[in-house]
Design a protein around this motif. Structure first.
Motif, PDB file in Angstrom:
ATOM      1  N   UNK A 198       0.826  -1.210   0.000  1.00  0.00           N
ATOM      2  CA  UNK A 198       0.000   0.000   0.000  1.00  0.00           C
ATOM      3  C   UNK A 198       0.859   1.258   0.000  1.00  0.00           C
ATOM      4  N   UNK A 199       1.959   1.222   0.754  1.00  0.00           N
ATOM      5  CA  UNK A 199       2.860   2.375   0.784  1.00  0.00           C
ATOM      6  C   UNK A 199       3.486   2.620  -0.581  1.00  0.00           C
ATOM      7  N   UNK A 200       3.890   1.545  -1.243  1.00  0.00           N
ATOM      8  CA  UNK A 200       4.474   1.662  -2.581  1.00  0.00           C
ATOM      9  C   UNK A 200       3.471   2.258  -3.553  1.00  0.00           C
ATOM     10  N   UNK A 201       2.239   1.787  -3.512  1.00  0.00           N
ATOM     11  CA  UNK A 201       1.230   2.311  -4.425  1.00  0.00           C
ATOM     12  C   UNK A 201       0.963   3.793  -4.164  1.00  0.00           C
ATOM     13  N   UNK A 202       0.943   4.180  -2.887  1.00  0.00           N
ATOM     14  CA  UNK A 202       0.734   5.598  -2.567  1.00  0.00           C
ATOM     15  C   UNK A 202       1.903   6.443  -3.062  1.00  0.00           C
ATOM     16  N   UNK A 203       3.132   5.957  -2.891  1.00  0.00           N
ATOM     17  CA  UNK A 203       4.295   6.701  -3.365  1.00  0.00           C
ATOM     18  C   UNK A 203       4.258   6.873  -4.882  1.00  0.00           C
ATOM     19  N   UNK A 204       3.899   5.809  -5.596  1.00  0.00           N
ATOM     20  CA  UNK A 204       3.820   5.897  -7.060  1.00  0.00           C
ATOM     21  C   UNK A 204       2.720   6.873  -7.467  1.00  0.00           C
ATOM     22  N   UNK A 205       1.572   6.771  -6.798  1.00  0.00           N
ATOM     23  CA  UNK A 205       0.452   7.657  -7.134  1.00  0.00           C
ATOM     24  C   UNK A 205       0.811   9.125  -6.922  1.00  0.00           C
ATOM     25  N   UNK A 206       1.376   9.443  -5.766  1.00  0.00           N
ATOM     26  CA  UNK A 206       1.713  10.830  -5.474  1.00  0.00           C
ATOM     27  C   UNK A 206       2.828  11.340  -6.381  1.00  0.00           C
ATOM     28  N   UNK A 207       3.833  10.516  -6.629  1.00  0.00           N
ATOM     29  CA  UNK A 207       4.927  10.931  -7.506  1.00  0.00           C
ATOM     30  C   UNK A 207       4.441  11.126  -8.930  1.00  0.00           C
ATOM     31  N   UNK A 208       3.538  10.286  -9.378  1.00  0.00           N
ATOM     32  CA  UNK A 208       3.002  10.418 -10.729  1.00  0.00           C
ATOM     33  C   UNK A 208       2.227  11.723 -10.877  1.00  0.00           C
ATOM     34  N   UNK A 209       1.436  12.068  -9.865  1.00  0.00           N
ATOM     35  CA  UNK A 209       0.661  13.304  -9.959  1.00  0.00           C
ATOM     36  C   UNK A 209       1.585  14.519 -10.044  1.00  0.00           C
ATOM     37  N   UNK A 210       2.649  14.513  -9.251  1.00  0.00           N
ATOM     38  CA  UNK A 210       3.593  15.628  -9.301  1.00  0.00           C
ATOM     39  C   UNK A 210       4.300  15.689 -10.653  1.00  0.00           C
ATOM     40  N   UNK A 211       4.743  14.522 -11.157  1.00  0.00           N
ATOM     41  CA  UNK A 211       5.437  14.509 -12.446  1.00  0.00           C
ATOM     42  C   UNK A 211       4.490  14.859 -13.586  1.00  0.00           C
ATOM     43  N   UNK A 212       3.250  14.388 -13.490  1.00  0.00           N
ATOM     44  CA  UNK A 212       2.276  14.665 -14.541  1.00  0.00           C
ATOM     45  C   UNK A 212       1.943  16.150 -14.607  1.00  0.00           C
ATOM     46  N   UNK A 213       1.983  16.813 -13.444  1.00  0.00           N
ATOM     47  CA  UNK A 213       1.638  18.237 -13.387  1.00  0.00           C
ATOM     48  C   UNK A 213       2.837  19.150 -13.596  1.00  0.00           C
ATOM     49  N   UNK A 214       4.042  18.536 -13.675  1.00  0.00           N
ATOM     50  CA  UNK A 214       5.261  19.349 -13.704  1.00  0.00           C
ATOM     51  C   UNK A 214       5.325  20.252 -14.928  1.00  0.00           C
ATOM     52  N   UNK A 215       5.016  19.729 -16.111  1.00  0.00           N
ATOM     53  CA  UNK A 215       5.102  20.542 -17.324  1.00  0.00           C
ATOM     54  C   UNK A 215       4.086  21.663 -17.316  1.00  0.00           C
ATOM     55  N   UNK A 216       2.898  21.412 -16.776  1.00  0.00           N
ATOM     56  CA  UNK A 216       1.897  22.470 -16.712  1.00  0.00           C
ATOM     57  C   UNK A 216       2.357  23.591 -15.786  1.00  0.00           C
ATOM     58  N   UNK A 217       3.005  23.222 -14.686  1.00  0.00           N
ATOM     59  CA  UNK A 217       3.518  24.244 -13.766  1.00  0.00           C
ATOM     60  C   UNK A 217       4.629  25.045 -14.433  1.00  0.00           C
ATOM     61  N   UNK A 218       5.501  24.360 -15.178  1.00  0.00           N
ATOM     62  CA  UNK A 218       6.573  25.064 -15.880  1.00  0.00           C
ATOM     63  C   UNK A 218       6.000  26.024 -16.916  1.00  0.00           C
ATOM     64  N   UNK A 219       4.991  25.551 -17.667  1.00  0.00           N
ATOM     65  CA  UNK A 219       4.372  26.418 -18.670  1.00  0.00           C
ATOM     66  C   UNK A 219       3.732  27.646 -18.025  1.00  0.00           C
ATOM     67  N   UNK A 220       3.080  27.446 -16.891  1.00  0.00           N
ATOM     68  CA  UNK A 220       2.473  28.582 -16.195  1.00  0.00           C
ATOM     69  C   UNK A 220       3.544  29.543 -15.688  1.00  0.00           C
ATOM     70  N   UNK A 221       4.644  29.022 -15.183  1.00  0.00           N
ATOM     71  CA  UNK A 221       5.727  29.883 -14.708  1.00  0.00           C
ATOM     72  C   UNK A 221       6.366  30.651 -15.864  1.00  0.00           C
ATOM     73  N   UNK A 222       6.490  30.008 -17.018  1.00  0.00           N
ATOM     74  CA  UNK A 222       7.030  30.705 -18.182  1.00  0.00           C
ATOM     75  C   UNK A 222       6.105  31.830 -18.635  1.00  0.00           C
ATOM     76  N   UNK A 223       4.799  31.558 -18.632  1.00  0.00           N
ATOM     77  CA  UNK A 223       3.835  32.607 -19.005  1.00  0.00           C
ATOM     78  C   UNK A 223       3.876  33.766 -18.013  1.00  0.00           C
ATOM     79  N   UNK A 224       4.006  33.421 -16.738  1.00  0.00           N
ATOM     80  CA  UNK A 224       4.101  34.462 -15.715  1.00  0.00           C
ATOM     81  C   UNK A 224       5.349  35.314 -15.924  1.00  0.00           C
ATOM     82  N   UNK A 225       6.463  34.671 -16.261  1.00  0.00           N
ATOM     83  CA  UNK A 225       7.698  35.417 -16.479  1.00  0.00           C
ATOM     84  C   UNK A 225       7.592  36.320 -17.700  1.00  0.00           C
TER      85      UNK A 225
END
Length: 468
Positions: free
Chosen positions: A369-396
């Motif tokens: 269960x711990x492994x599945x939670x770690x994969x789930x949380x890490x995937x959400x962060x990695x999946x959202x990473x490019x969107x956050x970068x794009x938003x930061x670039x637009x802000x800049x």
């Protein structure tokens, strides 16, 4: 997209640290027929390459060769491998040879000394014990497999620690760089405000605001510089070097990550399934569970009969005239041992082994269960990473446009100093946000690989310029 292709798109390079040859997926087998291969240790390296700038691969390799945790895990694997060999030895017959020399004094009436030499060769072999030794061998084999899987996970842990420290240093240095730009801009604004003050075009309040903005920019820069120096020590520590080591790193702009579309194409269900079979720590718990089940069988067999074979051949030589020529004896025996009463020792050992099995089964389920939670949380962060970068670039981009417009208005005398300072502050914060977003994205990809059970790497940079 298949799971293997998706991982390649995400990372560019899948670096699986399976230097031991135990496959985590094979731990689900019911038994191991042969001793698992121990693999090869990472040989200790004396120094890093000194003829070029250091890449992440250089630092990771050096850490794997020099980090004390890898050597400790390797030694532990060797200990359990020796335990397996000891368990296998108990299934073989034992042969012993003895050659005692006896001196006997005849007493006061017969002061002569009698000397005798007796040689004996004895063989003992347990023929049948209701599987006690076989269960001991299986348990030792599973323990050796668990140790080797733990060694594999230790290697991955060392690599991800170096990777995080590496990107932490790059991020800290780049943050120091953008704050240096903000400090220079604040200094320029302060110089302009002082010049206007001397010309009577600005008030004392304007100058005070510019000085406050410069002081704030200097404070942020000093903090970033201290953080960068601290990050240098953290990277040296992770690699296994003295914390005051100077590391010349190859350039990396933290921006060569896969696109969000490729990342989104990775099915989370596939990543979860991969983690269940690739996580060495989870597989090690499964191996320990198999070992515990073998210990239950071994404990039960201790209360059952056993059949052994023994043989002996002996010959004695003496200076006594009657035995001068020597005398020999031979013997062969089958021994049946039947435990009758042990005060409840075997029953207690069986109960303890069964409780240990239940405990390990619960720990394995909890770890899954711990492994599945770690994969789930890490995937959400990695999946959202490019969107956050794009938003930061637009802000800049927006903040840079506003900063330039405020400079032009202030230079033309139609804008206020407060407007300029606010625009500069927004631009500086936007640059910080972009650096932080790229740094977080790199860490998210590294953490996702570690959670799944691989070391995921993006393609190495081709630049050879040092990081300032």
């Amino acid at each position: 997209m298949s799971r293997s292709n998706g991982l390649k798109v995400l990372a560019g390079l899948v670096c699986s640290l399976a230097v031991v040859t135990v496959n985590a997926a094979s731990i689900s087998a019911a038994a191991v027929s042969e001793a698992p291969a121990i693999g090869m240790p990472w040989a200790i390296s004396a120094a890093l390459p000194n003829n070029r700038l250091l890449t992440l691969a250089d630092l990771s390799d050096f850490a794997l060769r020099n980090n004390p945790s890898t050597r400790a895990a390797w030694a532990g694997a060797l200990v359990d491998r020796a335990g397996l060999e000891a368990a296998l030895a108990l299934t073989q017959p034992s042969l012993a040879f003895s050659l005692p020399l006896t001196l006997e004094h005849g007493g006061s009436a017969a002061p002569a000394v009698s000397r005798a030499v007796a040689s004996s060769l004895s063989l003992s072999w347990v023929l049948f014990d209701f599987g006690a030794r076989a269960a001991g061998v299986d348990g030792a084999r599973w323990q050796a497999a668990a140790s080797q899987l733990g060694y594999n996970r230790t290697l991955q842990t060392v690599v991800v620690a170096v990777e995080q420290a590496y990107y932490g240093l790059l991020g800290a240095r780049q943050l120091q760089g953008v704050l240096q730009l903000g400090l220079e801009a604040a200094q320029a604004s302060l110089d302009v405000a002082r010049a206007y003050r001397l010309a009577g075009l600005a008030t004392a309040g304007d100058t005070a605001q510019a000085e406050a903005a410069w002081a704030d920019a200097q404070l942020q820069f000093l903090r970033a510089r201290a953080a960068a120096r601290s990050a240098e020590g953290s990277l040296a520590y992770a690699v296994g070097l003295p914390v005051n080591s100077v590391l010349a790193l190859a350039a990396d702009d933290l921006s060569d990550l896969p696109g969000s579309a490729a990342l989104a194409a990775l099915p989370i269900d596939d990543l979860l399934a991969t983690a269940r079979t690739s996580r060495a720590d989870l597989a090690a718990l499964s191996a320990l569970l198999q070992q515990s089940e073998a210990q239950v069988i071994a404990a039960q067999a201790q209360g059952r009969p056993s059949l052994g074979l023994s043989a002996q051949a002996a010959r004695r030589w003496s200076n006594d005239a009657g035995n001068a020529a020597g005398a020999g004896t031979q013997g062969l025996a089958l021994t049946l041992s039947i435990p009758l009463f042990d005060g409840g020792l075997v029953r207690a050992q069986v109960q303890a082994a069964r409780a240990r099995t239940q405990q390990l089964a619960a720990q394995r389920d909890q770890q899954r269960q711990t492994v599945e939670l770690e994969v789930w949380q890490s995937f959400q962060l990695a999946d959202n990473a490019q969107a956050v970068i794009a938003a930061a670039q637009a802000l800049l981009r927006s903040a840079s446009v506003a900063d330039n417009a405020a400079r032009e208005r202030y230079s033309a005398g139609v804008g206020s100093l407060l407007e300029l300072l606010l625009a500069q502050s927004s631009a500086a914060q936007a640059r910080v946000s972009l650096v932080q977003a790229r740094y977080d994205a790199r860490l998210a990809v590294a953490q996702l690989g570690y959670a799944v059970g691989y070391a995921l790497r993006s393609a190495p940079s081709n630049s050879s310029q040092p990081i300032p």
